[in-house]
Design an enzyme around this catalytic site. Structure first.
Site, short mmCIF file in Angstrom:
data_model
loop_
_atom_site.label_atom_id
_atom_site.label_comp_id
_atom_site.label_asym_id
_atom_site.label_seq_id
_atom_site.Cartn_x
_atom_site.Cartn_y
_atom_site.Cartn_z
N ARG A 141 19.01 31.68 67.00
CA ARG A 141 18.79 32.58 65.87
C ARG A 141 17.32 32.82 65.63
O ARG A 141 16.51 31.91 65.78
CB ARG A 141 19.35 31.94 64.59
N ASP A 175 29.72 23.93 60.86
CA ASP A 175 28.49 24.53 61.37
C ASP A 175 28.93 25.66 62.28
O ASP A 175 29.87 25.51 63.06
CB ASP A 175 27.70 23.50 62.18
N ARG A 210 27.25 27.59 56.03
CA ARG A 210 26.94 26.85 54.80
C ARG A 210 27.69 27.43 53.60
O ARG A 210 27.53 28.59 53.24
CB ARG A 210 25.43 26.82 54.56
N SER A 258 25.26 31.47 59.14
CA SER A 258 25.76 30.10 59.18
C SER A 258 27.03 29.89 58.39
O SER A 258 27.53 30.76 57.69
CB SER A 258 24.68 29.16 58.68
N ASP A 283 21.34 15.46 61.91
CA ASP A 283 20.45 16.22 62.79
C ASP A 283 19.61 17.29 62.08
O ASP A 283 18.56 17.67 62.55
CB ASP A 283 21.26 16.91 63.90
N HIS A 284 20.05 17.74 60.90
CA HIS A 284 19.38 18.90 60.29
C HIS A 284 18.20 18.55 59.39
O HIS A 284 17.46 19.43 58.99
CB HIS A 284 20.38 19.71 59.46
C1 MIC Z 1 22.23 27.13 61.27
O1 MIC Z 1 22.07 27.14 62.49
O2 MIC Z 1 21.94 28.08 60.53
C2 MIC Z 1 22.83 25.90 60.67
C3 MIC Z 1 21.84 25.29 59.79
O3 MIC Z 1 23.16 24.97 61.67
C4 MIC Z 1 24.07 26.34 59.91
C5 MIC Z 1 24.68 25.32 59.07
C6 MIC Z 1 23.99 25.09 57.80
O4 MIC Z 1 23.59 26.02 57.12
O5 MIC Z 1 23.89 23.92 57.44
C7 MIC Z 1 25.18 26.95 60.72
O6 MIC Z 1 24.92 27.55 61.71
O7 MIC Z 1 26.35 26.90 60.30
FE1 SF4 Z 2 20.79 22.89 64.58
FE2 SF4 Z 2 22.07 25.14 63.87
FE3 SF4 Z 2 19.75 25.21 65.23
FE4 SF4 Z 2 21.88 24.37 66.43
S1 SF4 Z 2 21.56 26.42 65.62
S2 SF4 Z 2 19.88 23.41 66.54
S3 SF4 Z 2 22.97 23.29 64.80
S4 SF4 Z 2 20.09 24.45 63.17
#
Ligand code: MIC
Ligand code: SF4
Length: 751
Positions: free
Chosen positions: A448, A160, A645, A643, A95-96
């Protein structure tokens, strides 16, 4: 029928005995959170009462979920663990990595092409090790999990931070780094510090313009991005029961933004309705049978202050819609004050784009309510002033809202429908003109809004709101518009008012889908080959990190003292960098490029103590590495928020940073650092942050006696020959100290 129904059945069967035992040992009625935690202990039924915020406890989660941007690293680690199959049901979701540019079909085609190597890797690893695989276009991990896997009373972890979304279906669902996921998939326990308990009592009922999102926007304003740290938030009360299951999901989802370990709700009729409508009557029947265990003991909700460390009460009858931002999700402004605040603070009033969808807000209910506003545009002779985009959360939702005419309605207001993926939420948005870095405002229904997150432009003022408010502000094109009280002038010059949104919780004709996008793994994957091309720029097999040399660490250079907010987006930026998530050396070229250097207020410009010049952070660190010199990173409060990550921990580790010293950490990031064999330290006296100077050379003393609860000492050797000694704390337990000594947790697993 639900996936893994036997696992769910087995879990429920064990709950009664576990809860009865816990209740008698703890000696009082239990919260729902406690029931779920005590019934998922690694060692079986409890023999002791655990101390909140004190004891590290081993758990046995029911399942693991991974999204493609983090799964690559999680699975590269799992491949080193020497197991033939995952120990618990696990899934991967693509999805990312899909860039939102033109529209869903075209964008998906481009992504399939560009990311072929990564998708092939993920699908073959999944196939080999017994992991369910959700193809690109199937949807966003958390929406797909809510629709298919979440179950009341269950416990899961996911790579995640918004894994917490599954709290909407009464789970304890927690975001972790890939190394934690790797442990659980390898059949090892998962460790968490026993959480504190925050209770949120909801009374009344949502009405008019207010949506479930506004509950969490308000809570974020109250608790701030740090307020939930180390705690699980449990929502209850008549207001909680009146919310839809997906609305509960939205609230839990954004619990990540207050730093909460997770959030949850007790099983109720809304969850039963949702389970039945998503083809899981079997889970609903089981949950009904065990429903006393899927809520707190009744004494708890009757007198919450006795059982929770903190209680917040919100009356949904009087709750106003909120708009949070810019640049941080906890700056909460009620819609009635938004205009004044915007003018006072110089936030651009013109709304350029409204974006709805994402894992936070793309339920059938959200979309139908937003569509009820879009419908009024032509009915009232209006013209939508801002651009408008939709990223549906899953193919199930997309197919159903298309069948029910909502996509058509949005198309009529000129909307762009992007793929069922993260897209703009994670900076995978090819926004025209973003490179001009103009000051501008966007409003979205995501979770976010850190600086530069959505479009890479640091001057984009991003605001978070409900899909309903996002749609209304996009129609008006004006951040100062309050749809509850204000009117708009239509194309004929008449003043018109938008009616409050209305929608349906669940599709009356039921959900439908042609191809949900799921691939089941091979029953026996032993013959499946996983190929990683050694010349690849996107994937790189991992080499083990070196073990600790057995001495104190002397002569470390200060790499950067970061000033102010330093989220994982600042440490390891997403957007264009997502493509290197499977290649540690390549992604390390983004190390801390978004952090602000205290010494000059600039980003990605630090003093290289070897050359004396100001250079980019990754370049400077590579110079230290080449010279065999370790370094240290210093940070402010809530360092690593955002996140899950683990790249934000692995990159510094890979490039030779030895320690990260901050005023405070965000939970997942602190654990990620520990797992990768780094020293995660906090100032015993926060004012010592000011003692650290740009040219410092730092010694970390006391490591040969590194022990639980015992502070370490740092010697700051300043350029002028003076020295300062400061005390630093850590939260390592004896197991975690072994990770440090071995060089990483993974090194121990292999040993
Ligand atoms: C995000 O919303 O920042 C992400 C991308 O989903 C991250 C995960 C990532 O950095 O791959 C998260 O929220 O954990
Ligand atoms: Fe994707 Fe993270 Fe955004 Fe949710 S918050 S849509 S998991 S990037």
């Amino acid at each position: 029928m639900a996936f893994d129904i036997e696992m769910i059945q087995a879990r429920y069967k064990k709950m009664e005995a576990a809860i009865t035992q816990a209740r008698s040992i703890v000696g009082r009625p239990l919260t729902l959170t406690e029931k779920i935690l005590y019934s998922h202990l690694w060692d079986g039924n409890t023999k002791q009462a655990f101390g909140r915020g004190k004891d590290y406890v081993d758990f046995a989660p029911d399942r693991v979920a991974m999204q493609d941007a983090t799964a690559q690293m999680a699975l590269l680690q799992f491949m080193q663990a020497g197991r033939s199959k995952v120990a618990v049901p696990s899934t991967v979701h693509c999805d990312h990595l899909i860039t939102a540019k033109v529209e869903s079909g075209k964008d998906l085609g481009v992504a399939l092409d560009e990311n072929k190597e990564v998708y092939d890797f993920l699908s073959s690893v999944s196939n080999k090790y017994g992991i369910g695989f959700w193809k690109p276009g199937a949807g966003i991990i958390h929406q797909v999990v809510l629709e298919n896997y979440a179950f009341p009373g269950g416990m899961m972890i996911g790579t995640d931070s918004h894994t917490v979304n599954a709290g909407g279906l009464g789970m304890i669902a927690i975001g972790v780094g890939g190394a934690d996921a790797c442990d659980v998939m390898a059949g090892l326990p998962w460790e968490l510090k026993w959480p504190k308990a925050i209770g949120v009592k909801l009374t009344g009922k949502l009405n008019g313009w207010t949506a479930a999102k506004d509950v969490i926007l308000k809570v974020a304003g109250i608790l701030t991005v740090k307020g939930g740290t180390g705690a699980i938030v449990e929502y209850f009360g008549p207001g909680a029961e009146s919310l839809s299951c997906t609305g509960k999901g939205t609230i839990c989802n954004m619990g990540a933004e207050i730093g909460a370990t997770t959030s949850t709700f007790a099983y109720d009729a809304s969850m039963e309705r949702y389970l039945r409508s998503t083809n899981r009557a079997d889970v609903a029947d089981l949950a009904n049978q065990y429903k006393d265990h899927l809520t707190a003991d009744k004494e708890v909700y009757a007198d919450p202050s006795k059982y929770f460390d903190q209680v917040i009460e919100i009356d949904l009858d009087t709750l106003e819609p909120y708009v949070n931002g810019p640049f941080t999700p906890d700056l909460a402004t009620p819609i009635s004050k938004l205009k004044d605040e915007a003018i006072k603070n110089g936030w651009p009033l013109k709304v350029e784009v409204g974006l709805i969808g994402s894992c936070t807000n793309s339920s059938y209910e959200d979309i139908s309510r937003a569509a009820s506003l879009a419908k009024q545009v032509s009915a009232k002779g209006l013209k939508t002033k801002a651009e408008f985009t939709i990223t549906p959360g899953s193919e199930l939702v997309r197919y159903t809202i298309n069948r029910d005419g909502f996509i058509d309605t949005f198309n009529k207001i000129g909307a762009k429908v992007f793929s069922n993926a993260c897209g703009p939420c994670i900076g995978m948005w090819s926004r025209v003109g973003a490179d001009k870095k103009e000051k501008n405002t966007i409003v979205h229904s995501f979770n976010r809004n850190f600086q530069a997150r959505q479009d890479g432009n640091p001057n984009t003022y991003a605001f978070v709101a409900s899909p309903e408010i996002t749609t209304a502000l996009a129609i008006a094109g004006d951040l100062g518009f309050n749809p509850l009280t204000d009117t708009l002038v239509n194309e004929k010059g008449e003043s018109v008012k938008l009616d409050a949104p209305s929608g349906e919780e669940l599709p009356s004709k039921g959900f439908a889908v042609e191809d949900a996008g799921y691939l089941a793994p091979a029953a026996d994957g032993s013959g499946v080959q996983v190929i990683v091309d050694p010349k690849s720029t996107r994937l790189q097999l991992l080499a083990p990190f070196q073990k600790w040399e057995g001495t104190d660490l002397k002569g470390l250079k200060l790499l950067i003292k970061a000033k102010g907010k330093c989220t994982t987006d600042h440490i390891s930026m997403a957007g264009p960098w997502l493509k290197f998530r499977g290649h540690l050396d390549n992604i390390s070229n983004n190390l801390l490029i978004g952090a602000t250097n205290f010494a000059n207020g600039k980003q990605n410009e630090v003093k290289n103590q070897l050359s004396g010049n100001y250079e980019p952070v990754p370049q400077t660190q590579r110079a230290y590495k080449a010279a065999g010199i370790g370094s240290i990173v210093v940070g402010d409060e809530n360092y690593g928020e955002g996140s899950s990550r683990e790249h934000a921990a692995m990159e510094p580790r890979h490039l030779g940073v030895r320690a990260v010293l901050v005023k405070s950490f965000a939970r997942i990031h602190e654990t990620n650092l520990k797992k990768q064999g780094m020293l995660a330290l906090t100032f015993a006296n926060k004012d010592d942050y000011d003692k650290i100077a740009e040219d410092d050379v730092i010694d970390i003393m006391g490591l040969t006696q590194f022990a639980e609860g015992k502070p370490l000492t740092l010697v700051l050797n300043h350029k002028d020959g003076k020295k300062d000694e400061i005390v630093v704390n850590h939260t390592y337990n004896s197991q975690q100290i072994e990770w440090f000594k071995a060089g990483a947790a993974l090194n121990l697993m292999k040993a």
